[in-house]
Design a protein around this motif. Sequence first.
Motif, short mmCIF file in Angstrom:
data_model
loop_
_atom_site.label_atom_id
_atom_site.label_comp_id
_atom_site.label_asym_id
_atom_site.label_seq_id
_atom_site.Cartn_x
_atom_site.Cartn_y
_atom_site.Cartn_z
N UNK A 172 136.38 33.98 25.10
CA UNK A 172 137.62 33.93 24.34
C UNK A 172 138.57 32.91 24.95
N UNK A 173 139.28 32.19 24.10
CA UNK A 173 140.21 31.17 24.57
C UNK A 173 139.54 29.85 24.90
N UNK A 174 138.23 29.75 24.63
CA UNK A 174 137.49 28.51 24.91
C UNK A 174 136.97 27.92 23.60
N UNK A 175 136.82 26.60 23.58
CA UNK A 175 136.33 25.92 22.39
C UNK A 175 135.54 24.69 22.80
N UNK A 176 134.62 24.33 21.97
CA UNK A 176 133.85 23.12 22.17
C UNK A 176 134.73 21.93 21.84
N UNK A 177 134.69 20.88 22.67
CA UNK A 177 135.52 19.71 22.43
C UNK A 177 134.69 18.44 22.31
N UNK A 178 133.39 18.57 22.17
CA UNK A 178 132.52 17.41 22.04
C UNK A 178 131.09 17.80 22.37
N UNK A 179 130.20 16.81 22.40
CA UNK A 179 128.80 17.07 22.72
C UNK A 179 128.60 17.61 24.14
N UNK A 180 129.53 17.24 25.02
CA UNK A 180 129.38 17.60 26.43
C UNK A 180 130.64 18.23 27.02
N UNK A 181 131.54 18.72 26.19
CA UNK A 181 132.82 19.22 26.68
C UNK A 181 133.17 20.59 26.12
N UNK A 182 133.80 21.38 26.99
CA UNK A 182 134.37 22.67 26.60
C UNK A 182 135.77 22.72 27.20
N UNK A 183 136.72 23.24 26.44
CA UNK A 183 138.09 23.44 26.94
C UNK A 183 138.43 24.92 26.84
N UNK A 184 139.22 25.39 27.81
CA UNK A 184 139.62 26.80 27.84
C UNK A 184 141.08 26.90 28.24
N UNK A 185 141.79 27.81 27.58
CA UNK A 185 143.17 28.05 27.99
C UNK A 185 143.15 28.88 29.27
N UNK A 186 144.14 28.65 30.11
CA UNK A 186 144.21 29.38 31.38
C UNK A 186 144.99 30.66 31.27
N UNK A 187 145.81 30.78 30.22
CA UNK A 187 146.78 31.87 30.18
C UNK A 187 147.95 31.51 31.07
N UNK A 188 148.92 32.40 31.18
CA UNK A 188 150.09 32.10 32.01
C UNK A 188 149.69 31.85 33.46
N UNK A 189 150.34 30.85 34.07
CA UNK A 189 150.12 30.54 35.48
C UNK A 189 151.43 30.78 36.21
N UNK A 190 151.58 31.97 36.80
CA UNK A 190 152.84 32.28 37.49
C UNK A 190 153.00 31.44 38.75
#
Length: 156
Positions: free
Chosen positions: A82-100
Amino acid sequence: MRRGAVRSVVVAGVLVLGAVGQARAATADPEADVAYHGRVALSQGHLRVWLVPENDGPAPLPNATVRVRLSADLADRQDLAGGCARAGLREVVCETGPLPLHGRGRHIGLALELREPAAEVEVRVDTWWNGGATDRDLTNNEHVVLALDTGDTYAF
């Protein structure tokens, strides 16, 4: 124009410019030091990536996005966290959530399938988006790890 009138215009202009500068300072982007620590393992075309985003400050961040790039193509279908998505043939991006401030974001675990088994995969981890924050130390949020197809775990 009278000398007093010119002085009034100059003083008024300085006051307006000073107010604009203060407004810009008040809305300036925060400064944060985002870092990633984790590990990767490759075995028979299955790549596991586990990482924890951290923020050493000096300001908290409501969210950021970590990017994981590979030297090998991903399989067409991926079951991403959850919070991750494919961004290309070789890439995945994920949200970190809040970073205190001086705290950690959510733990991110990825079980990625490669299109074809590979003897080794270079894994690059970096910040894709940080909410516009300034980060003066990129050495702790840009990693390159070479994972060999042995099942061994490589830490970063």
